[in-house]
Design an enzyme around this catalytic site. Structure first.
Site, PDB file in Angstrom:
ATOM      1  N   LYS A   1      37.298 -26.023  43.618  1.00  0.00           N
ATOM      2  CA  LYS A   1      37.941 -27.414  43.420  1.00  0.00           C
ATOM      3  C   LYS A   1      37.033 -28.081  42.274  1.00  0.00           C
ATOM      4  O   LYS A   1      36.305 -27.947  41.811  1.00  0.00           O
ATOM      5  CB  LYS A   1      37.827 -28.113  44.681  1.00  0.00           C
TER       6      LYS A   1
ATOM      7  N   ARG B   1      38.106 -22.188  53.889  1.00  0.00           N
ATOM      8  CA  ARG B   1      39.265 -21.849  53.153  1.00  0.00           C
ATOM      9  C   ARG B   1      38.921 -21.434  51.638  1.00  0.00           C
ATOM     10  O   ARG B   1      38.612 -22.196  51.027  1.00  0.00           O
ATOM     11  CB  ARG B   1      40.333 -23.003  53.456  1.00  0.00           C
TER      12      ARG B   1
HETATM   13  C1  9MG Z   1      46.053 -26.292  51.296  1.00  0.00           C
HETATM   14  N1  9MG Z   1      44.810 -26.829  51.099  1.00  0.00           N
HETATM   15  C2  9MG Z   1      44.252 -27.081  49.950  1.00  0.00           C
HETATM   16  N2  9MG Z   1      43.020 -27.670  50.116  1.00  0.00           N
HETATM   17  C3  9MG Z   1      42.769 -27.629  51.313  1.00  0.00           C
HETATM   18  C4  9MG Z   1      41.602 -27.904  52.099  1.00  0.00           C
HETATM   19  O1  9MG Z   1      40.539 -28.461  51.209  1.00  0.00           O
HETATM   20  N3  9MG Z   1      41.973 -27.917  53.491  1.00  0.00           N
HETATM   21  C5  9MG Z   1      43.081 -27.485  53.933  1.00  0.00           C
HETATM   22  N4  9MG Z   1      43.005 -27.519  55.389  1.00  0.00           N
HETATM   23  N5  9MG Z   1      43.848 -27.058  53.277  1.00  0.00           N
HETATM   24  C6  9MG Z   1      43.911 -27.223  51.811  1.00  0.00           C
END
Ligand code: 9MG
Length: 277
Positions: free
Chosen positions: A223, A257
């Site tokens: 990110k 994730r």
């Molecule tokens: C779809 N998506 C993109 N970033 C995310 C994040 O930080 N958490 C979750 N649950 N979904 C995400």
């Protein structure tokens, strides 16, 4: 806290890390062939992540990146359903559907998805009712604003308190709608309507969210908060993402994730080993 999380036919021990591999099926991913080729390549990627140690595959057909525009229900269904169907033919690996639309939640679970991941925390009309009826785990994520505009000057009184309060309220809304506590996962939503300062405060004080005693999922992989720290492009953020995942684990997160499954799995194995030593 709940000790286990049941996703599909798998029971996950919440004292150990659970790795969710990201499978984006937006037009910019797997895009150089026709539709059949796109599905085939998406399936290959999912199976590769499974081999690398993913516990869950999170499939999304609508980009939630800052500035992203929304897509229609039909467009989203057309992107995700063939991929879910094809993966299901090859593996029983748990699938999570990354969507905020109740129609997509229902259709995806109908095709074999086992979890809903909603960056909008089931605030869309009909989403609470859809998930109560589906009886699958749901990840409730915090976001300020909407993807198209969320990074335009986000503001909080106290980001950690505000996010914790929001997640508590959404948990209560789920409970009122009949969603079982054992099916709820929460997520502070790194990068969703947050400056670098907000993201660092959330990571530093993640225990406040873990204090709600619900399983905590984090998504930090690649990110822009990492880009801002490193001043590096998206393809050079792996080590920083792993560092962030390890810190989040130490502060109570158990679901991760990520794009880079194998290295994250190895790093979190060290956390698990220490936790169980
Ligand atoms: C779809 N998506 C993109 N970033 C995310 C994040 O930080 N958490 C979750 N649950 N979904 C995400």
């Amino acid at each position: 806290m709940t000790q286990h999380l049941n996703i599909g036919d798998k029971q996950f021990d919440l004292s150990r890390a659970i790795v969710m591999g990201i499978l984006n099926v937006t037009p910019d991913s797997f895009s150089d062939g026709g539709r059949f080729d796109r599905v085939e390549r998406a399936v290959e990627h999912a199976l590769r992540m499974q081999e690398e140690g993913a516990d869950i595959i999170d499939i999304g057909g609508e980009s939630t990146r800052p500035g992203a525009a929304s897509v229609t229900v039909d467009e989203e269904l057309e992107r995700v359903i063939p991929v879910i169907r094809a993966i299901r033919q090859q593996t029983s690996l748990p699938i999570s559907i990354d969507t905020s639309k109740p129609e997509v939640m229902r259709a995806a679970v109908g095709e074999g998805a086992n979890m809903v991941n909603d960056v909008n925390a089931l605030q869309a009309e009909g989403a609470l009712e859809a998930c109560a009826g589906l009886n699958v785990p749901v990840c409730l994520m915090h976001m300020q604003g909407e993807p198209r505009t969320m990074q335009q000057d986000p503001k909080y009184d106290d980001v950690v308190q505000d996010v914790t309060d929001f997640l508590r309220q959404r948990y209560l809304a789920c409970a009122d709608a009949g969603i079982d506590r054992s099916n709820i996962v929460i997520d502070p939503g790194f990068g969703f309507g947050k400056t670098l300062r907000h993201n660092l405060d959330l990571l530093n004080r993640l225990e406040s969210i873990s204090g709600l005693e619900l399983p905590v999922l984090v998504g930090i992989s690649r990110k822009s908060m990492l880009g801002a720290i490193l001043d590096k492009p998206v393809n050079e953020r792996l080590y920083a993402g792993i560092a962030a995942a390890v810190i989040a684990y130490q502060k109570g997160a158990r679901l991760f994730r990520v794009h880079d499954v194998a290295p994250t799995r190895d790093a979190l194995a060290v956390c698990d080993a220490l936790q169980h030593s």
